[in-house]
Design a protein around this motif. Structure first.
Motif, short mmCIF file in Angstrom:
data_model
loop_
_atom_site.label_atom_id
_atom_site.label_comp_id
_atom_site.label_asym_id
_atom_site.label_seq_id
_atom_site.Cartn_x
_atom_site.Cartn_y
_atom_site.Cartn_z
N ASP A 165 0.81 -1.22 0.00
CA ASP A 165 0.00 0.00 0.00
C ASP A 165 0.84 1.26 0.00
N TYR A 166 2.16 1.12 0.14
CA TYR A 166 3.05 2.27 0.13
C TYR A 166 4.32 1.92 -0.64
N LEU A 167 4.72 2.84 -1.52
CA LEU A 167 5.94 2.66 -2.30
C LEU A 167 6.85 3.86 -2.10
N GLU A 168 8.13 3.63 -2.29
CA GLU A 168 9.11 4.71 -2.19
C GLU A 168 9.62 5.05 -3.58
N VAL A 169 9.79 6.34 -3.84
CA VAL A 169 10.34 6.81 -5.11
C VAL A 169 11.85 6.91 -4.96
N LEU A 170 12.57 6.31 -5.88
CA LEU A 170 14.02 6.33 -5.86
C LEU A 170 14.53 7.77 -5.89
N ASN A 171 15.32 8.14 -4.89
CA ASN A 171 15.98 9.44 -4.76
C ASN A 171 15.06 10.64 -4.50
N TRP A 172 13.76 10.45 -4.46
CA TRP A 172 12.84 11.56 -4.17
C TRP A 172 11.92 11.12 -3.04
N ASN A 173 11.71 11.96 -2.08
CA ASN A 173 10.85 11.63 -0.95
C ASN A 173 9.41 12.06 -1.21
N ILE A 174 8.79 11.33 -2.11
CA ILE A 174 7.38 11.56 -2.44
C ILE A 174 6.62 10.30 -2.06
N PRO A 175 5.64 10.40 -1.17
CA PRO A 175 4.87 9.20 -0.82
C PRO A 175 3.98 8.76 -1.98
N VAL A 176 3.92 7.45 -2.18
CA VAL A 176 3.09 6.86 -3.23
C VAL A 176 2.26 5.76 -2.59
N PHE A 177 0.93 5.83 -2.79
CA PHE A 177 0.01 4.91 -2.13
C PHE A 177 -0.81 4.12 -3.15
N SER A 178 -1.26 2.96 -2.71
CA SER A 178 -2.10 2.10 -3.56
C SER A 178 -3.51 2.67 -3.66
N GLY A 179 -4.25 2.16 -4.64
CA GLY A 179 -5.66 2.52 -4.76
C GLY A 179 -6.46 2.08 -3.54
N ARG A 180 -6.10 0.94 -2.97
CA ARG A 180 -6.77 0.47 -1.74
C ARG A 180 -6.64 1.50 -0.63
N PHE A 181 -5.41 2.00 -0.45
CA PHE A 181 -5.15 2.99 0.59
C PHE A 181 -5.99 4.25 0.34
N VAL A 182 -5.97 4.73 -0.90
CA VAL A 182 -6.71 5.95 -1.23
C VAL A 182 -8.22 5.73 -1.05
N ASP A 183 -8.73 4.56 -1.46
CA ASP A 183 -10.16 4.27 -1.28
C ASP A 183 -10.56 4.27 0.19
N LYS A 184 -9.70 3.72 1.05
CA LYS A 184 -10.05 3.59 2.47
C LYS A 184 -9.75 4.84 3.29
N LEU A 185 -8.66 5.53 2.97
CA LEU A 185 -8.23 6.65 3.82
C LEU A 185 -8.16 8.00 3.13
N GLY A 186 -8.35 8.01 1.82
CA GLY A 186 -8.22 9.25 1.06
C GLY A 186 -9.10 10.36 1.57
N ASP A 187 -10.35 10.07 1.89
CA ASP A 187 -11.27 11.10 2.38
C ASP A 187 -10.83 11.62 3.75
N SER A 188 -10.33 10.75 4.61
CA SER A 188 -9.86 11.16 5.94
C SER A 188 -8.60 12.01 5.86
N LEU A 189 -7.85 11.85 4.78
CA LEU A 189 -6.58 12.56 4.63
C LEU A 189 -6.66 13.76 3.68
N LYS A 190 -7.87 14.14 3.26
CA LYS A 190 -8.00 15.19 2.24
C LYS A 190 -7.47 16.55 2.68
N ASN A 191 -7.36 16.79 3.98
CA ASN A 191 -6.79 18.05 4.46
C ASN A 191 -5.27 17.95 4.67
N SER A 192 -4.72 16.76 4.46
CA SER A 192 -3.29 16.54 4.65
C SER A 192 -2.55 16.18 3.37
N LEU A 193 -3.25 15.51 2.44
CA LEU A 193 -2.62 15.03 1.20
C LEU A 193 -3.53 15.28 0.01
#
Length: 160
Positions: free
Chosen positions: A60-88
């Motif tokens: 559900d979480y991936l790391e970008v080589l050499n860049w600190n950008i969080p990358v999340f799965s569709g499952r993560f976004v479906d379950k938590l995206g609305d709760s995190l809309k003020n943060s991400l």
């Protein structure tokens, strides 16, 4: 207590590498520079060889080589995206693996950028050129609002 985002596969070569290495893309995601790059660029990445279909489908979480950008799965976004809309803010990113298959994950732009790291009390690694980079232990200033779900330090690109 503060937590840091890490991919915990225990395997080697399991990061993704963005097709575009544009400084504008980095500025948009890491420094929150509203340069409109996501209006005209399609976000794509290639998985390192250790990131197999089976592994990619389980993470559900991936790391970008050499860049600190969080990358999340569709499952993560479906379950938590609305709760995190003020943060991400989430942006679709097509990730291809060695077999040629592609998966949609979501690059996240961290909306809160504050000076959260206590630079005097945190650890540093001294480099051969005499400069230093942040290292363990990373100490968060006690006055930082613990209700912030995710924040990027103003002086360090690492999200906490």
């Amino acid at each position: 207590m503060w937590y840091y985002l890490y991919s915990s596969t225990g395997k080697r070569e399991v990061k993704i590498e963005l097709e575009s290495r544009s400084p504008k893309l980095y500025d948009f995601f890491v420094h929150n520079n509203d340069n409109g790059i996501t209006d005209y660029i399609r976000l794509r990445a290639k998985a390192q060889n250790g990131l197999t279909k089976k592994l990619l489908e389980s993470l559900d979480y991936l790391e970008v080589l050499n860049w600190n950008i969080p990358v999340f799965s569709g499952r993560f976004v479906d379950k938590l995206g609305d709760s995190l809309k003020n943060s991400l803010t989430f942006f679709p990113c097509e990730i291809s693996i060695a077999t040629g298959e592609s998966y949609t994950f979501y690059m996240a732009r961290v909306l809160h950028i504050l000076p959260v790291i206590d630079e005097e009390r945190s650890g540093y690694m001294l480099l051969t050129d005499g400069s230093k980079i942040l290292d363990e232990p990373v100490i968060i200033k006690p006055e930082i609002d613990k209700l912030l779900l995710i924040v990027r330090d103003l002086n360090s690109p690492i999200p906490v």
